[in-house]
Write a protein that holds these residues in place. Structure first.
Motif, mmCIF file in Angstrom:
data_model
loop_
_atom_site.group_PDB
_atom_site.id
_atom_site.type_symbol
_atom_site.label_atom_id
_atom_site.label_comp_id
_atom_site.label_asym_id
_atom_site.label_seq_id
_atom_site.Cartn_x
_atom_site.Cartn_y
_atom_site.Cartn_z
ATOM 1 N N GLU A 139 0.820 -1.212 0.000
ATOM 2 C CA GLU A 139 0.000 0.000 0.000
ATOM 3 C C GLU A 139 0.852 1.258 0.000
ATOM 4 O O GLU A 139 0.598 2.187 -0.758
ATOM 5 C CB GLU A 139 -0.941 0.025 1.212
ATOM 6 N N LYS B 215 0.366 3.611 -3.030
ATOM 7 C CA LYS B 215 0.347 5.047 -2.699
ATOM 8 C C LYS B 215 1.386 5.793 -3.524
ATOM 9 O O LYS B 215 1.098 6.835 -4.118
ATOM 10 C CB LYS B 215 0.586 5.280 -1.211
ATOM 11 N N TRP C 13 -8.903 7.781 -4.138
ATOM 12 C CA TRP C 13 -8.118 6.695 -3.527
ATOM 13 C C TRP C 13 -7.188 7.251 -2.449
ATOM 14 O O TRP C 13 -7.102 6.696 -1.358
ATOM 15 C CB TRP C 13 -7.294 5.943 -4.582
ATOM 16 N N GLN D 186 -9.149 8.210 0.581
ATOM 17 C CA GLN D 186 -9.547 7.016 1.321
ATOM 18 C C GLN D 186 -8.345 6.397 2.047
ATOM 19 O O GLN D 186 -8.455 5.951 3.187
ATOM 20 C CB GLN D 186 -10.191 6.001 0.365
ATOM 21 N N TYR D 187 -7.198 6.402 1.387
ATOM 22 C CA TYR D 187 -5.975 5.890 2.009
ATOM 23 C C TYR D 187 -5.676 6.687 3.283
ATOM 24 O O TYR D 187 -5.390 6.127 4.335
ATOM 25 C CB TYR D 187 -4.795 5.983 1.035
ATOM 26 N N HIS D 188 -5.745 7.997 3.157
ATOM 27 C CA HIS D 188 -5.478 8.862 4.310
ATOM 28 C C HIS D 188 -6.476 8.576 5.430
ATOM 29 O O HIS D 188 -6.108 8.488 6.605
ATOM 30 C CB HIS D 188 -5.543 10.335 3.889
ATOM 31 N N ARG E 43 -5.639 4.797 6.673
ATOM 32 C CA ARG E 43 -4.291 4.418 7.107
ATOM 33 C C ARG E 43 -3.556 5.520 7.867
ATOM 34 O O ARG E 43 -2.815 5.248 8.786
ATOM 35 C CB ARG E 43 -3.437 3.996 5.904
ATOM 36 N N VAL F 148 -7.617 -0.786 0.649
ATOM 37 C CA VAL F 148 -8.019 0.592 0.373
ATOM 38 C C VAL F 148 -8.510 0.580 -1.070
ATOM 39 O O VAL F 148 -7.722 0.649 -2.009
ATOM 40 C CB VAL F 148 -6.838 1.581 0.539
#
Length: 180
Positions: A88, A93, A128, A131-133, A136, A149
Motif C-alpha cells: 500500500e 500510494k 483513492w 480514502q488511504y489517508h 491508514r 483501500v
C-alpha cells in the motif's frame, strides 16, 4: 564584305548582350527559386524536428512513466492478498500519487482526445488517496480493520479504459519515435 562583317559583328555582339541579359535574368530567377526552396525546406525541417522533440518529451516525461506505474500497480494488485502495508505505502500510494501528479503537472503533453480519460484517472486517484489517508494515516478506530483501500464501492472504480488508452498512446509514440 565590310558591310557583311559589320552586320555579322553587330549580330554577334547584340546576340551576346541579349544572351547575357537573358542569362542574368534566368540566373537571378533561379537563385530566387533556390532560396525559396531552401527556406521552405528549413521551415519543414524545423516543424518536423519540433514535432519529433515534442513526441520524445511526451514519451519520456509522461507516457513512459505512466505506462510503468500502471504496470507496477497492476502487478502489485496480483500479489495483494491480505492487508499488506508495504504494498500500500511503497507501491500503490507511491505510484498512485506519481500518476496523479504526472497527469496534473504534465497536462500540456496529454493529447486532447485523452483529457476526459486523464480527468477520470485524476478523480480516481484523488479519491483513492483520500480514502488511504482516512483508513491508514488518520483512521477511525472502527475502520482500522479495513483490509484493502479500494474506492470502487464509493463509486470510483478504476477507469481501465482510460489506462488502456494511455498505454496505447505510449506504444504508438514509442514505435513512431524509436522504430521509424
Amino acid at each position: 564584305m565590310d558591310e557583311m562583317l559589320r552586320i555579322l559583328l553587330t549580330a554577334i555582339l547584340s546576340g551576346t548582350v541579349v544572351s547575357a541579359i537573358v542569362g542574368l535574368v534566368f540566373k537571378r530567377k533561379t537563385e530566387f527559386i533556390t532560396a525559396e526552396i531552401k527556406d521552405e525546406f528549413e521551415r519543414n525541417m524545423i516543424r518536423l524536428k519540433t514535432g519529433q522533440q515534442w513526441k520524445e518529451k511526451a514519451l519520456t516525461e509522461l507516457y513512459g512513466p505512466l505506462n510503468y506505474h500502471f504496470t507496477r500497480t497492476k502487478k502489485a494488485l496480483g500479489r495483494y492478498t491480505d492487508k499488506n502495508i508495504y504494498l500500500e505505502v511503497n507501491v500503490f500510494k507511491d505510484s498512485n500519487e506519481k500518476i496523479r501528479n504526472l497527469l496534473l503537472e504534465k497536462s500540456y503533453l496529454i493529447y486532447p482526445e485523452l483529457t476526459g480519460d486523464a480527468e477520470e484517472l485524476i478523480t480516481h486517484y484523488d479519491v483513492w488517496l483520500e480514502q488511504y489517508h482516512k483508513l491508514r494515516v488518520n483512521p477511525d478506530p472502527a475502520e482500522v480493520a479495513a483490509t484493502f483501500v479500494f474506492v470502487q464501492d464509493l463509486g470510483f472504480p478504476f477507469p481501465r479504459a482510460a489506462e488502456e488508452k494511455f498505454k496505447h498512446i505510449y506504444r504508438e509514440l514509442w514505435t513512431e519515435v524509436y522504430e521509424s
